[in-house]
Design an enzyme around this catalytic site. Structure first.
Site, PDB file in Angstrom:
ATOM      1  N   CYS A 180       0.866  -1.178   0.000  1.00  0.00           N
ATOM      2  CA  CYS A 180       0.000   0.000   0.000  1.00  0.00           C
ATOM      3  C   CYS A 180       0.904   1.229   0.000  1.00  0.00           C
ATOM      4  O   CYS A 180       1.690   1.423   0.942  1.00  0.00           O
ATOM      5  CB  CYS A 180      -0.915  -0.013   1.220  1.00  0.00           C
ATOM      6  SG  CYS A 180      -2.042   1.381   1.221  1.00  0.00           S
ATOM      7  N   CYS A 240      -3.466   6.840  -4.843  1.00  0.00           N
ATOM      8  CA  CYS A 240      -3.166   5.401  -4.766  1.00  0.00           C
ATOM      9  C   CYS A 240      -1.718   5.129  -5.208  1.00  0.00           C
ATOM     10  O   CYS A 240      -1.402   5.172  -6.402  1.00  0.00           O
ATOM     11  CB  CYS A 240      -4.140   4.586  -5.614  1.00  0.00           C
ATOM     12  SG  CYS A 240      -4.012   2.807  -5.269  1.00  0.00           S
TER      13      CYS A 240
HETATM   14  O1  PYC Z   1      -1.937   3.759  -1.931  1.00  0.00           O
HETATM   15  O2  PYC Z   1      -1.397   1.794  -2.724  1.00  0.00           O
HETATM   16  C1  PYC Z   1      -2.193   2.558  -2.200  1.00  0.00           C
HETATM   17  C2  PYC Z   1      -3.525   2.055  -1.851  1.00  0.00           C
HETATM   18  C3  PYC Z   1      -4.040   0.821  -2.110  1.00  0.00           C
HETATM   19  C4  PYC Z   1      -5.337   0.810  -1.590  1.00  0.00           C
HETATM   20  C5  PYC Z   1      -5.576   2.031  -1.023  1.00  0.00           C
HETATM   21  N1  PYC Z   1      -4.458   2.783  -1.188  1.00  0.00           N
END
Ligand code: PYC
Length: 316
Positions: free
Chosen positions: A94, A239
């Site tokens: 993550c 993300c």
């Molecule tokens: O930042 O990799 C990330 C992530 C995955 C799911 C929520 N955030």
């Protein structure tokens, strides 16, 4: 006589990274024993899943919350180990959570500006905390697995997109009819959910994140994304693993040069800056680096009272 079962106490530090929350468990989490982080993740899943639910689900958490269990690393060359989890299960890696992890450890006085090696279930991650609070995350090797896969989506026709690994599996597409803006969360979520079913049915059952793109008002080299997470929540941040998957696709397509900066914006307007270097160019493998910042929002002792009917969380 049976011993009375008292409440369980779990110490956490909460933070958000570009709007996306992380809850770091620093004390009182399940004892997963020793061994590689991937094995410990399986032990977590098999024997302690109720801890996962208790920590991140309502009434203590929310569908958006990502949990991070601080572990002793297995690899002798690492400073920390971590296992990430969410409202429905576990994550390989993550990105926003790693930024939250380092910011929280700095807050707790457990690290100062410098470089750190982090053991995760999917491999080694390097992080650097800068004096101004920015955090670089050099993620696991990322790559595009399939180019322009075409899947049928009811009411829209067929949608083409790439399948890529960035520490989690993603389907990434620009072929989506909606503006990526907060008023469209319900429609974006519904569309991405349908896409996920179609991608899984098309022979990619491993894909559990869907990433939709739209041009950024700031122009290239950047884009705005909407990321649907496995449990139906959308990522408030851009993300980190999704940005890594995006970089792998851009690199494979020859649309972003090694070392060039890519800015990934989220639905709520927060951003990460990102770049990559080739890991194995002949195989299309890159090493992505994501840069962002996190802010600590709270420190708490969770109380898991066995007499509470929702002690172990409300499962979605
Ligand atoms: O930042 O990799 C990330 C992530 C995955 C799911 C929520 N955030």
């Amino acid at each position: 006589m049976t011993a009375s079962r008292g409440p369980i106490a779990i110490e956490v530090i909460d933070s958000h990274t570009a709007g996306e929350p992380t809850r770091l468990v620093i004390e009182g989490g399940p004892d997963l024993g020793t061994g590689p982080l991937a094995d410990r993740l399986e032990r977590f899943r098999e024997h302690f899943d109720r801890y996962r639910s208790a920590i991140v689900n309502e009434p203590r958490g929310s569908e958006a919350l990502v949990g991070a269990l601080l572990c002793t690393p297995h690899r002798a060359d690492c400073d920390f180990g971590v296992i990430f989890f969410n409202n429905v299960g576990f994550l390989g890696m993550c990105g926003h959570g790693t930024i939250g992890l380092i910011a929280s450890l700095a807050h707790a006085g457990r690290c100062t500006p410098g470089s750190f090696r982090i053991d995760t279930p999917v491999g080694l991650v390097n992080a650097r905390l800068h004096a101004d609070g920015r955090i670089d995350v050099e993620n696991v090797t990322s790559y595009r697995k399939a180019r322009q896969v075409r899947v049928p989506v009811g009411g829209v026709g067929s949608v083409r997109g790439d399948i890529a690994w960035g520490g989690n599996w993603f389907f990434l597409t620009h072929e989506q009819p909606l503006d990526i803006e907060p008023g469209n969360v319900a429609a974006l979520s519904e569309f991405a959910w349908q896409l996920r079913q179609a991608v899984n049915a098309a022979g990619f059952p491993e894909v559990d994140h869907v990433e939709l793109f739209a041009p950024s008002p700031g122009g290239a080299p950047r884009a705005r994304n909407f990321v649907l997470c496995p449990g139906g929540a959308y990522d408030r941040s851009p993300c980190g693993t999704g940005t890594s998957a995006k970089l792998a696709c851009l690199a494979a397509e020859g649309e972003l040069e090694e070392g060039e900066t890519w800015t990934q914006e989220s639905l709520i307007g927060s951003s990460f800056s990102a770049r990559y270097r080739w890991h194995a160019r002949d195989r299309g493998e890159i090493t992505p680096t994501i840069t962002g910042a996190a802010h600590v929002t709270g420190e708490a002792r969770l109380r898991l009272d066995p007499d509470d009917p929702f002690c172990w969380g409300i499962r979605p």
